[in-house]
Motif scaffolding. Sequence first.
Motif, PDB file in Angstrom:
ATOM      1  N   SER A  42       2.613   1.573  -3.410  1.00  0.00           N
ATOM      2  CA  SER A  42       1.663   2.035  -4.429  1.00  0.00           C
ATOM      3  C   SER A  42       1.389   3.527  -4.284  1.00  0.00           C
ATOM      4  N   TRP A  43       1.235   3.983  -3.054  1.00  0.00           N
ATOM      5  CA  TRP A  43       1.007   5.406  -2.815  1.00  0.00           C
ATOM      6  C   TRP A  43       2.193   6.235  -3.298  1.00  0.00           C
ATOM      7  N   LEU A  44       3.414   5.784  -3.007  1.00  0.00           N
ATOM      8  CA  LEU A  44       4.601   6.507  -3.471  1.00  0.00           C
ATOM      9  C   LEU A  44       4.679   6.543  -4.996  1.00  0.00           C
ATOM     10  N   LEU A  46       0.821  -1.207   0.000  1.00  0.00           N
ATOM     11  CA  LEU A  46       0.000   0.000   0.000  1.00  0.00           C
ATOM     12  C   LEU A  46       0.859   1.264   0.000  1.00  0.00           C
ATOM     13  N   VAL A  47       1.883   1.311   0.823  1.00  0.00           N
ATOM     14  CA  VAL A  47       2.786   2.463   0.878  1.00  0.00           C
ATOM     15  C   VAL A  47       3.552   2.600  -0.426  1.00  0.00           C
ATOM     16  N   ALA A  69      -2.479  13.174  -6.899  1.00  0.00           N
ATOM     17  CA  ALA A  69      -2.244  12.403  -5.674  1.00  0.00           C
ATOM     18  C   ALA A  69      -1.931  13.299  -4.478  1.00  0.00           C
ATOM     19  N   ILE A 107      -5.170  14.629  -2.613  1.00  0.00           N
ATOM     20  CA  ILE A 107      -5.820  13.507  -1.939  1.00  0.00           C
ATOM     21  C   ILE A 107      -4.998  13.064  -0.731  1.00  0.00           C
ATOM     22  N   SER A 108      -3.676  13.051  -0.880  1.00  0.00           N
ATOM     23  CA  SER A 108      -2.796  12.669   0.232  1.00  0.00           C
ATOM     24  C   SER A 108      -2.895  13.673   1.370  1.00  0.00           C
ATOM     25  N   ALA A 139      -6.192  13.113   3.157  1.00  0.00           N
ATOM     26  CA  ALA A 139      -6.109  11.911   3.997  1.00  0.00           C
ATOM     27  C   ALA A 139      -5.273  12.175   5.244  1.00  0.00           C
ATOM     28  N   LEU A 167       2.160   6.395  -7.128  1.00  0.00           N
ATOM     29  CA  LEU A 167       1.131   7.323  -7.593  1.00  0.00           C
ATOM     30  C   LEU A 167       1.514   8.776  -7.319  1.00  0.00           C
ATOM     31  N   LEU A 168       2.145   9.016  -6.189  1.00  0.00           N
ATOM     32  CA  LEU A 168       2.571  10.375  -5.840  1.00  0.00           C
ATOM     33  C   LEU A 168       3.655  10.868  -6.793  1.00  0.00           C
TER      34      LEU A 168
END
Length: 154
Positions: free
Chosen positions: A10-12, A7-8, A22, A25-26, A29, A14-15
Amino acid sequence: MLFGAILVLSWLVLLIRYPSKALPISLAALIGLGLVTSYVLWQESREKRHLAHLELRLNYAPDTCPANRPLALHLNNTSDAVLMTLQWQVAAYRPGDSTNLAERLYETPRYSGPGDLQPGAEWQTCLPLPPLRSGYRASTLEFRAEHLQGSFSE
């Protein structure tokens, strides 16, 4: 653990790949997580403050309590909130000593208080003794309530 790492990662990705979409949205969140964290910390500090205003005394009193419950408890709610639930563990100490002589066994009695104890109200009852280490008599020990957990309503 693996799911969190994926998950982390994938977030990186996308960022880095789509920062304009991103990043807002980040940030949203992160603000939401901060709000939830601050609410939880506020609730915990409120509960600790109310628990600090409880006066709970334990005395070995075989003359005033039944033989199977010789531990007299006196609880006074000096907080400004209604005590809804209360749980604790009983510890036994020799006077001036810091070693707990009450054994923590599976069949150790579970202690809980009254429901809906109003501010300024008192509650008295008799409780069973916790199992003591061998060689110690309850009449020579001091009893204390430890690990208090409770909930209050305003």
